[in-house]
Scaffold this active site. Sequence first.
Site, PDB file in Angstrom:
ATOM      1  N   ASP A 409       0.828  -1.212   0.000  1.00  9.46           N
ATOM      2  CA  ASP A 409       0.000   0.000   0.000  1.00  9.46           C
ATOM      3  C   ASP A 409       0.864   1.264   0.000  1.00  9.46           C
ATOM      4  O   ASP A 409       2.066   1.195  -0.282  1.00  9.46           O
ATOM      5  CB  ASP A 409      -0.928  -0.061   1.222  1.00  9.46           C
ATOM      6  CG  ASP A 409      -2.287   0.544   0.940  1.00  9.46           C
ATOM      7  OD1 ASP A 409      -2.310   1.687   0.460  1.00  9.46           O
ATOM      8  OD2 ASP A 409      -3.303  -0.111   1.197  1.00  9.46           O
ATOM      9  N   GLY A 466      -2.930   4.788  -8.072  1.00 10.00           N
ATOM     10  CA  GLY A 466      -2.688   5.407  -9.381  1.00 10.00           C
ATOM     11  C   GLY A 466      -1.851   6.675  -9.322  1.00 10.00           C
ATOM     12  O   GLY A 466      -1.635   7.319 -10.349  1.00 10.00           O
ATOM     13  N   ASP A 487     -10.361   3.092  -3.515  1.00 16.25           N
ATOM     14  CA  ASP A 487     -11.026   1.824  -3.185  1.00 16.25           C
ATOM     15  C   ASP A 487     -12.399   1.708  -3.838  1.00 16.25           C
ATOM     16  O   ASP A 487     -13.165   2.660  -3.877  1.00 16.25           O
ATOM     17  CB  ASP A 487     -11.215   1.708  -1.663  1.00 16.25           C
ATOM     18  CG  ASP A 487      -9.900   1.438  -0.974  1.00 16.25           C
ATOM     19  OD1 ASP A 487      -8.847   1.633  -1.600  1.00 16.25           O
ATOM     20  OD2 ASP A 487      -9.945   1.033   0.194  1.00 16.25           O
TER      21      ASP A 487
HETATM   22  C1  GAL Z   1      -6.452   0.517   1.433  1.00 18.63           C
HETATM   23  C2  GAL Z   1      -6.499  -0.393   0.237  1.00 18.63           C
HETATM   24  C3  GAL Z   1      -7.513  -1.474   0.525  1.00 18.63           C
HETATM   25  C4  GAL Z   1      -7.070  -2.233   1.741  1.00 18.63           C
HETATM   26  C5  GAL Z   1      -6.871  -1.280   2.919  1.00 18.63           C
HETATM   27  C6  GAL Z   1      -6.282  -1.968   4.135  1.00 18.63           C
HETATM   28  O1  GAL Z   1      -5.584   1.545   1.201  1.00 18.63           O
HETATM   29  O2  GAL Z   1      -6.849   0.338  -0.900  1.00 18.63           O
HETATM   30  O3  GAL Z   1      -7.662  -2.317  -0.587  1.00 18.63           O
HETATM   31  O4  GAL Z   1      -5.883  -2.910   1.464  1.00 18.63           O
HETATM   32  O5  GAL Z   1      -6.017  -0.223   2.563  1.00 18.63           O
HETATM   33  O6  GAL Z   1      -6.185  -1.110   5.216  1.00 18.63           O
END
Ligand code: GAL
Length: 676
Positions: A409, A466, A487
């Site tokens: 992430d 992105g 998301d």
């Molecule tokens: C977000 C990510 C999600 C999930 C989440 C976990 O940033 O886009 O898909 O992984 O973190 O905290």
Amino acid sequence: MKSRLVLALGLSLAALVPQIVSAETVWLDDLNLSAATQGWGEPHKNQSVDGKPLTIAGQSFARGFGTHAESKLHVNLNGGAQSFSASVGVDDDVNGSAASSVEFIVLGDGKELWKSGVLRAGNAAKACEVNLAGVKSLVLEVTAAGDGIDSDHADWANAKFETAAGKPEAVAGETPLAAVTPYILTPAAPATPRINGANVFGVRPGSPFLFTIPATGNRPMEFSAQDLPHGLKLDAATGRITGKLKKQGEFIVILGAKNALGTAEKKFRIVVGDQIALTPPMGWNSWNCFAGAVSAEHVKSAADAMVQSGLINHGWTYINVDDYWQNHRNSKDPTLHGEFRDAKGFIVPNARFPDMKGMADYIHNLGLKAGLYSSPGPWTCGGCAASWLHEEQDAQTYAKWGFDYLKYDWCSYGSIASGKITNAMNIPLYGKSATNDAGAIYPYAVMGKFLRDQKRDIVFSLCQYGMADVWNWGGSVYGNCWRTTGDITDTWRSMSGIGFKQDKCAPHAQPGNWNDPDMLVVGQVGWGHLHPSRLTVDEQYTHISLWCLLSAPLLIGCDMTKLDDFTLNLLENDEVIAIDQDELGKEATCVETNGDVRVYEKELADGGRALGFFNLGPASVDLQFNDLAKLGFTGSLNVRDLWRQKDVADVNAASGTLPLTIPAHGVVLYKLTAAK
Ligand code: GAL
């Protein structure tokens, strides 16, 4: 407050002019702003979304609409509107956040009339002037400009209409469509053997090899693999090929499957080289169903269900735990309390994951592969321990445990990139913020290199929404896939908003490198509070068809132990999956817009092309499609309906017509090949 401008005309002049021309100013903030939808907070009149005075780059505005991306306000102009004007920008209340970037768009009767281009925190207000002559309805939209909605506080300042007649009125936008009774299109797989899944598999020299031949048909089944290169062996009862290949090279293997009713064969290419994930990864991820409540038991049950449901026989492979396998910085949940790292700095999983290696072994023993999640900052998005300054140790640990996939992430790295957290170990930071490409690339280059150093193939999935146009450089840091958006959630707006905006990154998809529009939202999803997907049945057909056309990684986001028949059938259509897994690795783009219909086209390895006809409108559409020649098709074509797995017509590209009925928010998915 209205102000009225009346062109006062003398009596003598009035006699010559048939009507009095008047224009009225109607302020946007006088409309019912609560009709707006937005990604965070509440719509504010004359204030920012945070309730502060409207201010853009130091300039204050007394009036306007303070909102937050993704935002939409639908306005009926009720006739006679002449123009709309505003000063738009990111509100100063985001304190210069690097994550903040938005785009303002004005749509009139469905057509784009104006857009601001990407605006960031600190950019001067941009003047928006739109002529509304003849326009009936308007949508004022603010998008997240492709990098997620974080800090996207957006102001339509000084916004007003000039109208000669009729008062603009804010109205509710598109209402969700009525539920559609589930209907199954996928024909049952035959009882005779059929080998499904990708035709190609990439592995690096020296990495452990694991490939399970995906085959449907009655069991027991006996598998074979002719011309298997030295170093690999097949378990004829399970169809699992394991071993190691030392040298680079390409091998054609004939896979076979036999049961009491018949046999099947398939040509399969093994490429030993630098690149893995030669087709988009397919599997399951824990986030969209369990989010912060996930445990090793959930993950193992998902793996069991992948086998018991039969989905493994269609090529579904990865079982990935997302956030929350590590200890948490301040959660009240005792199962998340504990040391973050051991005395030597190696990551320590939380009490819900007492044996990460055991969990990966369990998954492998089912013929599946295992994935996990981390972030380049000190903390993951959920606040668990992440990889900052421990990247090499973490990569080594993942390999030692036997993981095959890392989703990496961005969370909490932003503070490092912007210099807010000191870099105790003096790792060079090539940039100051995520808007600076080098700063955005750096943490992925670090982890990408350490993953590469492992003697194991670990798919590297970048999850930074992105930013910095990741599709341009994701491959250069050994990324196999990269999220292109924020998301997803299980609404039409979210899924279609993401899925139909991927054209810009499409040219960068290729074997080993995939654009990722986020995980699937079908089945029981809910981020810890399960509910059936809020997408209608037709929207779910659209979701799967579109993701396959986009060559997207396919990660099921639902509770695998609660798969209903409809969802299962949605996920086991081999001809639809074959579009996603096509070895040419091209990504579809929109080649035609016709009213509410978007036509997406994907070139395929066998010379055929997949066409998706998507209806974005609220009512079913009947269409006589006769633009095949315009799309570059020639000669006589065989048209196959992929969901029904049925040939529907032979058509001549120049003169033929395809009669289409496309349900509201639904799809018709065809494959066209030269007729024999
Ligand atoms: C977000 C990510 C999600 C999930 C989440 C976990 O940033 O886009 O898909 O992984 O973190 O905290």
